[in-house]
Design a protein around this motif. Structure first.
Motif, mmCIF file in Angstrom:
data_model
loop_
_atom_site.group_PDB
_atom_site.id
_atom_site.type_symbol
_atom_site.label_atom_id
_atom_site.label_comp_id
_atom_site.label_asym_id
_atom_site.label_seq_id
_atom_site.Cartn_x
_atom_site.Cartn_y
_atom_site.Cartn_z
ATOM 1 N N LEU A 10 0.709 -1.066 0.020
ATOM 2 C CA LEU A 10 -0.485 -0.230 -0.379
ATOM 3 C C LEU A 10 1.070 1.291 0.169
ATOM 4 O O LEU A 10 1.279 1.466 1.010
ATOM 5 C CB LEU A 10 -1.052 0.267 1.184
ATOM 6 N N VAL A 11 0.701 2.295 -1.144
ATOM 7 C CA VAL A 11 0.809 3.421 -1.412
ATOM 8 C C VAL A 11 0.565 4.363 -1.052
ATOM 9 O O VAL A 11 -0.471 4.885 -1.817
ATOM 10 C CB VAL A 11 1.940 3.782 -2.313
ATOM 11 N N ALA A 12 0.533 4.706 0.681
ATOM 12 C CA ALA A 12 -1.567 5.758 0.452
ATOM 13 C C ALA A 12 -0.685 7.701 0.433
ATOM 14 O O ALA A 12 -2.085 8.343 -0.017
ATOM 15 C CB ALA A 12 -1.334 6.144 2.274
ATOM 16 N N ALA A 17 5.814 6.162 3.607
ATOM 17 C CA ALA A 17 5.786 5.267 3.147
ATOM 18 C C ALA A 17 5.714 3.702 3.186
ATOM 19 O O ALA A 17 4.092 3.750 3.768
ATOM 20 C CB ALA A 17 6.811 4.914 4.747
ATOM 21 N N PRO A 18 6.083 3.128 2.044
ATOM 22 C CA PRO A 18 5.265 2.237 1.821
ATOM 23 C C PRO A 18 4.479 0.700 2.692
ATOM 24 O O PRO A 18 5.296 0.942 3.607
ATOM 25 C CB PRO A 18 5.945 1.165 0.372
ATOM 26 N N LEU A 19 3.581 0.486 2.723
ATOM 27 C CA LEU A 19 3.010 -0.435 4.043
ATOM 28 C C LEU A 19 2.842 -1.859 3.236
ATOM 29 O O LEU A 19 1.533 -1.828 2.479
ATOM 30 C CB LEU A 19 1.822 -0.051 4.610
ATOM 31 N N PRO A 20 3.842 -2.644 3.657
ATOM 32 C CA PRO A 20 3.385 -4.375 3.096
ATOM 33 C C PRO A 20 2.118 -4.667 3.794
ATOM 34 O O PRO A 20 2.136 -4.922 4.756
ATOM 35 C CB PRO A 20 5.085 -5.031 3.161
ATOM 36 N N GLU A 174 -6.601 8.180 2.975
ATOM 37 C CA GLU A 174 -6.276 8.284 4.392
ATOM 38 C C GLU A 174 -7.804 8.414 4.934
ATOM 39 O O GLU A 174 -8.522 8.371 4.307
ATOM 40 C CB GLU A 174 -5.473 9.695 5.090
ATOM 41 N N PRO A 175 -8.226 8.566 5.679
ATOM 42 C CA PRO A 175 -9.837 8.236 6.743
ATOM 43 C C PRO A 175 -10.261 9.770 6.936
ATOM 44 O O PRO A 175 -9.609 10.390 6.621
ATOM 45 C CB PRO A 175 -9.592 8.019 8.688
#
Length: 214
Positions: A10-12, A17-20, A174-175
């Protein structure tokens, strides 16, 4: 309905920072939570899950919509393929020879918006003056924005003139943000920039899946 969209990475948004194994939780047309899939699915076990290969990112922005949609004609494949080919047609003389009408521009724009959705595009920037073209864009679900500077010739691929993948992103995940994002069958942002937007496997706008690679 609650839906969890997850991918290998995930690249927000730009600079984040990318989130595996990251995911976004969508309710209606909004993102309600962003985080690790394992945590979100445990907290919302009844949410429907959609798993995508590769990278999940914000949807993309295309600049120069006036050039792409009102000064470029997209032939109706296969019906016009023998006469016009399948590639886009531009140039004053070439368009004059087609004797374009507003209705024909509208039909061309509808085909173009499908190509944009298939590339993860969720918004276009430009000044559109042909009513049928504006209608095609609005009905497609794409957001129409005012003209914006373009680093190179307008292209259906938002990465064509980008130095980083983040330059093509529209918004962040983002939320509270609109649920508009895309998934690409690549290993990460660098490969996404190199291979381009045709690696798109899914495009979501307003929480609705508007494109899915078959």
């Amino acid at each position: 309905m609650l839906t969890l969209h997850t991918a290998d990475l995930l690249v927000a948004g730009p600079g984040r920072a990318p989130l595996p194994g990251g995911a976004v939780l969508v309710e209606g047309d909004r993102i309600t939570r962003v985080g690790p899939y394992a945590a979100l699915s445990a907290d919302r076990p009844h949410a429907r899950t959609r798993r995508w290969p590769g990278v999940l990112t914000p949807g993309l922005l295309v600049r120069g919509a006036d050039v792409l949609l009102e000064r470029t004609y997209y032939p109706d494949d296969p019906y016009e393929a023998a006469e016009l080919g399948t590639g886009p047609i531009s140039g004053e003389a070439e368009l004059d020879a087609l004797e374009m009408t507003e209705a024909r521009w509208g039909n061309s724009a509808r085909r173009a918006t499908q190509k944009l959705l298939a590339r993860g595009v969720v918004a276009v920037a430009g000044r559109l003056t042909v009513p049928a073209v504006r209608t095609a864009v609005v009905r497609s679900g794409l957001t129409l924005l005012p003209p914006a500077p373009c680093a190179g010739p307008p292209s259906l691929d938002p990465f064509a003139a980008a130095d980083t993948a983040g330059q093509a992103f529209h918004g962040v995940l983002e939320p509270g943000a609109p649920a508009r994002f895309a998934a690409f069958a690549v290993d990460g942002p660098d490969e996404l920039l190199r291979l381009g937007a045709t690696t798109c496997v899914a495009t979501v706008i307003g929480g609705r899946l508007l494109h899915r690679r078959r």
